[in-house]
Design a protein around this motif. Structure first.
Motif, PDB file in Angstrom:
ATOM      1  N   VAL A 268       0.833  -1.206   0.000  1.00 60.50           N
ATOM      2  CA  VAL A 268       0.000   0.000   0.000  1.00 60.50           C
ATOM      3  C   VAL A 268       0.868   1.256   0.000  1.00 60.50           C
ATOM      4  CG1 VAL A 268      -1.664   1.327   1.366  1.00 60.50           C
ATOM      5  CG2 VAL A 268      -1.949  -1.156   1.123  1.00 60.50           C
ATOM      6  N   VAL A 269       1.896   1.256   0.851  1.00 61.63           N
ATOM      7  CA  VAL A 269       2.808   2.404   0.921  1.00 61.63           C
ATOM      8  C   VAL A 269       3.470   2.641  -0.431  1.00 61.63           C
ATOM      9  CG1 VAL A 269       4.970   3.246   1.926  1.00 61.63           C
ATOM     10  CG2 VAL A 269       3.222   2.233   3.401  1.00 61.63           C
ATOM     11  N   ALA A 270       3.942   1.556  -1.070  1.00 61.77           N
ATOM     12  CA  ALA A 270       4.622   1.685  -2.362  1.00 61.77           C
ATOM     13  C   ALA A 270       3.701   2.267  -3.424  1.00 61.77           C
ATOM     14  CB  ALA A 270       5.153   0.319  -2.801  1.00 61.77           C
ATOM     15  N   LEU A 271       2.447   1.776  -3.474  1.00 61.05           N
ATOM     16  CA  LEU A 271       1.505   2.271  -4.478  1.00 61.05           C
ATOM     17  C   LEU A 271       1.135   3.733  -4.235  1.00 61.05           C
ATOM     18  CD1 LEU A 271      -0.831  -0.852  -4.812  1.00 61.05           C
ATOM     19  CD2 LEU A 271       0.795   0.007  -6.509  1.00 61.05           C
ATOM     20  N   ILE A 272       0.922   4.101  -2.956  1.00 60.51           N
ATOM     21  CA  ILE A 272       0.549   5.492  -2.652  1.00 60.51           C
ATOM     22  C   ILE A 272       1.694   6.437  -2.999  1.00 60.51           C
ATOM     23  CG2 ILE A 272       0.065   7.088  -0.761  1.00 60.51           C
ATOM     24  CD1 ILE A 272      -1.540   4.870   0.576  1.00 60.51           C
ATOM     25  N   VAL A 273       2.919   6.094  -2.552  1.00 64.58           N
ATOM     26  CA  VAL A 273       4.076   6.952  -2.825  1.00 64.58           C
ATOM     27  C   VAL A 273       4.333   7.023  -4.326  1.00 64.58           C
ATOM     28  CG1 VAL A 273       6.570   7.213  -2.508  1.00 64.58           C
ATOM     29  CG2 VAL A 273       5.117   6.574  -0.570  1.00 64.58           C
ATOM     30  N   GLN A 281       4.920  14.221 -11.497  1.00 64.46           N
ATOM     31  CA  GLN A 281       5.879  14.080 -12.594  1.00 64.46           C
ATOM     32  C   GLN A 281       7.327  14.044 -12.095  1.00 64.46           C
ATOM     33  OE1 GLN A 281       5.087  17.218 -15.427  1.00 64.46           O
ATOM     34  NE2 GLN A 281       3.218  16.215 -16.179  1.00 64.46           N
ATOM     35  N   ALA A 282       7.467  13.517 -10.866  1.00 61.70           N
ATOM     36  CA  ALA A 282       8.819  13.378 -10.294  1.00 61.70           C
ATOM     37  C   ALA A 282       9.499  12.105 -10.764  1.00 61.70           C
ATOM     38  CB  ALA A 282       8.748  13.399  -8.763  1.00 61.70           C
ATOM     39  N   ILE A 283       8.694  11.108 -11.139  1.00 58.58           N
ATOM     40  CA  ILE A 283       9.244   9.834 -11.608  1.00 58.58           C
ATOM     41  C   ILE A 283       8.451   9.369 -12.812  1.00 58.58           C
ATOM     42  CG2 ILE A 283      10.122   9.111  -9.333  1.00 58.58           C
ATOM     43  CD1 ILE A 283       7.619   7.426  -8.998  1.00 58.58           C
ATOM     44  N   THR A 284       9.043   8.445 -13.550  1.00 60.69           N
ATOM     45  CA  THR A 284       8.363   7.875 -14.717  1.00 60.69           C
ATOM     46  C   THR A 284       7.503   6.688 -14.278  1.00 60.69           C
ATOM     47  OG1 THR A 284      10.146   6.311 -15.152  1.00 60.69           O
ATOM     48  CG2 THR A 284      10.346   8.506 -16.136  1.00 60.69           C
ATOM     49  N   ILE A 285       6.679   6.234 -15.225  1.00 62.46           N
ATOM     50  CA  ILE A 285       5.833   5.078 -14.924  1.00 62.46           C
ATOM     51  C   ILE A 285       6.689   3.826 -14.669  1.00 62.46           C
ATOM     52  CG2 ILE A 285       5.545   4.381 -17.332  1.00 62.46           C
ATOM     53  CD1 ILE A 285       2.870   4.269 -14.539  1.00 62.46           C
ATOM     54  N   GLY A 286       7.831   3.778 -15.350  1.00 66.71           N
ATOM     55  CA  GLY A 286       8.758   2.668 -15.110  1.00 66.71           C
ATOM     56  C   GLY A 286       9.304   2.686 -13.700  1.00 66.71           C
ATOM     57  N   THR A 287       9.547   3.886 -13.179  1.00 66.83           N
ATOM     58  CA  THR A 287      10.053   4.012 -11.802  1.00 66.83           C
ATOM     59  C   THR A 287       8.961   3.655 -10.796  1.00 66.83           C
ATOM     60  OG1 THR A 287      11.535   5.766 -12.554  1.00 66.83           O
ATOM     61  CG2 THR A 287      11.232   5.536 -10.181  1.00 66.83           C
ATOM     62  N   VAL A 288       7.688   3.979 -11.143  1.00 64.25           N
ATOM     63  CA  VAL A 288       6.567   3.561 -10.281  1.00 64.25           C
ATOM     64  C   VAL A 288       6.561   2.039 -10.157  1.00 64.25           C
ATOM     65  CG1 VAL A 288       4.054   3.466 -10.035  1.00 64.25           C
ATOM     66  CG2 VAL A 288       5.158   5.574 -10.801  1.00 64.25           C
TER      67      VAL A 288
END
Length: 594
Positions: A268-273, A281-288
Motif C-alpha cells: 500500500v505504501v509503495a503504491l501510494i508513494v 511528474q517526479a518519476i516515470t511510470i517505469g520508476t513507479v
C-alpha cells in the motif's frame, strides 16, 4: 535463561571454521544471487520506460525495438543466472549444514560415552537419541543459512533502500520507514515461541524414550498381556504432547500473520508513494513499477528473516537442551596418570561404601557399606551373596563405572582414580550373564575393532572354546555380519563369544559375573576347561551362586545386604564348621544364595 549472541557466535565458529572454503563459496553464491535480484528490476524499468516513450511509433522505430529485444534477453539471462546462483548457494548450504550437524552429533555421542553410568542410569536410550539426533537436526538451518541469510537479506534490504534513495529521496524514506517497522516488529516477536518449542522438544524426547523402552521389551509385553497398559501410556504422552505443539505453532502463527500484515502495508505504501510522485511528474511510470517491484522484493528478505527467526525459536529450544547435555559432567575424576603394572595384579578394597543416589552416605541408600579385602596378584576371589547383596555393584566399581562415596580401591598398588579411564578396559576383563552382540562382523564383535589382533589368534581361541564348528558354518567366516538374530547364536554360544573377547584382550584381572549361569551342562564342562586356561597367570574375581564355580577360588568373600558377612581363605573357611561358607557347602550353595 536467555541465550546470548556470544553463544550463538561461538557455536557457529566451532563448527563452521573447519569448512571455511565451503562457507565462502556459499556466501559468494548467495550474495551474487542477491545482487542480481536488485539488478533485474532496473532492466524491467528500462524496458517499460522505453516502451512508453515510443508510444504508437514504437514498432516503426527499429532502434527502439532492438533495445527492447536486447533488454528482454538480458532480463532472461540475469534471471537464469540468478537461479543458478540460488541452486549453488543451496548446494553449499546443505553441505555446510550436514557437515556441521554431523560434527555436533559426534561431539555429543563422544560426550555421552565419557559420562559415568550414573548419567545413563536415569535416561532411556530413546531420550538420548532424540537429544543427539532430533535437537541437532533442528540446528541444520541455523548452521547452513541463519547467519549468512540474515546478513544477506539485510544487505539486500540496504541495497534496495540505497537504490530507491537514488531514484527519489521520498521513496527511499518511505520504504526505509516500512523496513525499520517490519524488522523491529519481528525482533520483538522473535522469542514468543521459544518456551513452547523447548517443551515440545522435551515431550518428543520422552516419547522416543518410551517407544524405545517398549520395543526393547516387546516379548515380555506380549507374553504378559501388557498391551493395554502400553497403549494407555502411549495415548497419555500423545495427549500431553499435542497441546504444547499447538501452543508453539500458534505462537508461530502470530508471527506469520504479523509479517503478512506488514507485507500488505508495504504494498500500500509503495503504491501510494508511487502514485503521488508520478502525479507530480517526479518519476516515470517505469520508476513507479520499480518502486512497487522493489517493495515486493523487500518483502522477500523480510519473509526470509521471519522464517529464520521461526527456525531460530526452535534452534533456541534445541540449543538450550544441547547446552544442558554438554554441561553434564562425569562424576569420575582422574587425579593422576599412573599405569597399572602389566600381567596379573593385586586388588585391594579399603572401607569402600557406595550409593547409586547422590544423597550422601545415608545408610538406607548404601548398596555397599565398609567393604574391605586384599586379593594378591594371581589369586582368585569367590564373591558370594544373595541377589541384591552388592556383588555386581562391586564389579562395577572395579571397572570404575562409578566411584565409591568413601574408601579406596587399588589395582596393582595404584589407586583406581589415578588410572586413566582409557587404560582400565585393557587391564580388566568382564564377562556377565547378558552378552551384547553388535550388528557388524564376527571379527569386530570378538575384537571390538582392535585391528592388531590377528585372525590366527582368533581361530585358536575359538577352537579352544569349541566354537570353530559354528564359525565354519557361517558363509563368510570372520567377515560374516551378525544380523538382529546374531546369526542364530544360542545363549550359550553368545556366552562363549564373550569369553573369547576376554581371551583376546588378555587382561590382568578377570571378573566373571555369573558368566556360566546360562550354559547347558555340556557347554559348561567345555567352558570350565577354558576358564582354567583363562585364569592362568591372572587375578580373578568369580561372582557365583554355584558351588562348583568357586572351587578354584583362593579366597571367599560373602556379602549380605551390602556388608561383608564373611571373608577369608577358602580352605580355612571350609574347614571351620562355624563359618558361613562351611554352612553353605553343607546345605548347598544354590539353595541358600538364590
Amino acid at each position: 535463561m536467555k541465550i546470548g549472541l556470544q553463544q550463538y557466535w561461538n557455536l557457529l565458529v566451532d563448527y563452521l571454521k573447519p569448512q571455511k572454503s565451503r562457507v565462502v563459496k556459499f556466501a559468494i553464491a548467495l550474495l551474487a544471487s542477491i545482487g542480481l535480484q536488485i539488478l533485474n528490476p532496473q532492466i524491467l524499468r528500462y524496458f517499460i520506460d522505453t516502451a512508453v516513450a515510443g508510444g504508437d511509433d514504437l514498432w516503426s522505430v527499429g532502434g527502439d525495438r532492438q533495445k527492447l529485444f536486447l533488454a528482454a534477453l538480458l532480463f532472461i539471462a540475469v534471471a537464469l543466472i540468478t537461479q543458478a546462483m540460488s541452486i549453488t548457494a543451496t548446494f553449499y548450504g546443505e553441505n555446510v549444514a550436514w557437515t556441521a550437524t554431523n560434527a555436533l552429533r559426534a561431539d555429543l555421542v563422544e560426550h555421552c560415552l565419557r559420562l559415568d553410568l550414573s548419567f545413563h542410569k536415569y535416561r532411556t536410550p530413546g531420550e538420548l537419541v532424540e537429544r543427539i539426533d532430533g535437537d541437532v537436526q533442528n540446528l541444520s538451518e541455523f548452521f547452513s543459512k541463519f547467519t549468512i541469510r540474515i546478513l544477506g537479506n539485510l544487505l539486500m534490504m540496504l541495497g534496495v533502500i540505497v537504490v530507491l534513495f537514488y531514484e527519489d529521496w521520498r521513496a527511499g524514506l518511505a520504504i526505509s520507514l516500512f523496513a525499520l517497522t517490519a524488522l523491529s516488529t519481528l525482533i520483538k516477536l522473535r522469542s514468543i515461541a521459544v518456551f513452547h518449542w523447548r517443551g515440545y522438544r522435551q515431550y518428543s524426547a520422552e516419547f522416543f524414550g518410551f517407544l524405545g523402552e517398549q520395543l526393547t521389551g516387546i516379548e515380555d509385553i506380549r507374553a504378559n498381556g501388557a498391551k493395554n497398559y502400553v497403549m494407555h501410556r502411549f495415548y497419555t504422552i500423545i495427549r500431553n504432547w499435542l497441546p504444547i505443539f499447538h501452543q508453539a505453532r500458534f505462537a508461530d502463527t502470530i508471527l506469520w500473520v504479523t509479517t503478512n500484515g506488514i507485507f500488505t502495508l508495504g504494498s500500500v505504501v509503495a503504491l501510494i508513494v508511487g502514485a503521488y510522485l508520478w502525479s507530480q511528474q517526479a518519476i516515470t511510470i517505469g520508476t513507479v513499477y520499480l518502486l512497487y517491484y522493489y517493495t515486493n522484493i523487500l518483502s522477500e528478505p523480510i519473509k526470509q528473516i521471519r522464517n529464520q527467526f521461526e527456525d531460530l525459536q526452535q534452534a533456541d529450544a534445541s540449543i538450550y537442551r544441547i547446552k544442558d547435555l554438554l554441561q553434564v559432567q562425569s562424576q569420575l575424576r582422574t587425579s593422576g596418570e599412573k599405569s597399572i603394572p602389566p600381567g596379573a595384579f593385586s586388588v585391594v578394597c579399603e572401607n569402600v561404601s557406595f550409593s547409586y543416589h547422590d544423597r550422601g552416605l545415608e545408610s538406607q541408600d548404601l548398596v555397599l557399606q565398609d567393604i574391605s579385602f586384599n586379593l594378591p596378584a594371581g589369586q582368585v576371589l569367590g564373591l558370594l551373596g544373595r541377589t541384591g547383596s552388592g556383588k555386581t555393584t562391586l564389579a562395577r566399581l572395579l571397572l570404575r563405572f562409578y566411584d565409591p562415596q568413601s574408601g579406596s580401591i587399588h589395582l596393582g598398588g595404584v589407586p583406581v582414580n589415578q588410572t586413566p579411564l582409557t587404560e582400565l578396559p585393557g587391564k580388566v576383563g568382564l564377562v556377565t550373564q547378558d552378552v551384547q552382540l553388535f550388528q557388524t562382523t564376527v571379527r569386530n564383535n570378538l575384537t571390538f575393532f582392535n585391528q592388531h589382533i590377528s585372525d590366527t589368534r582368533i581361530y585358536e581361541t575359538l577352537e579352544m572354546l569349541g566354537l570353530s564348528e559354528w564359525l565354519h558354518s557361517l558363509p563368510n567366516g570372520l567377515d560374516t555380519n551378525l544380523g538382529p538374530d546374531s546369526s542364530g547364536l544360542s545363549a550359550g554360544q553368545a556366552q562363549l563369544l564373550a569369553f573369547t573377547r576376554v581371551f583376546l584382550k588378555d587382561p590382568g584381572l578377570v571378573i566373571l559375573d555369573e558368566a556360566s549361569s546360562r550354559l547347558d551342562p555340556i557347554t559348561e564342562k567345555l567352558i570350565e576347561k577354558a576358564i582354567d586356561k583363562l585364569l592362568m597367570g591372572r587375578t580373578a574375581i568369580i561372582i557365583a551362586h554355584r558351588l562348583a564355580t568357586v572351587e578354584r577360588a583362593n579366597q571367599i568373600l560373602i556379602l549380605e545386604k551390602g556388608r561383608v558377612n564373611e571373608y577369608g581363605q577358602r580352605e580355612e573357611l571350609a574347614n571351620n564348621p562355624n563359618s558361613r561358607f562351611a554352612q553353605l557347602l553343607q546345605a548347598g550353595l544354590t539353595d541358600l544364595l538364590v
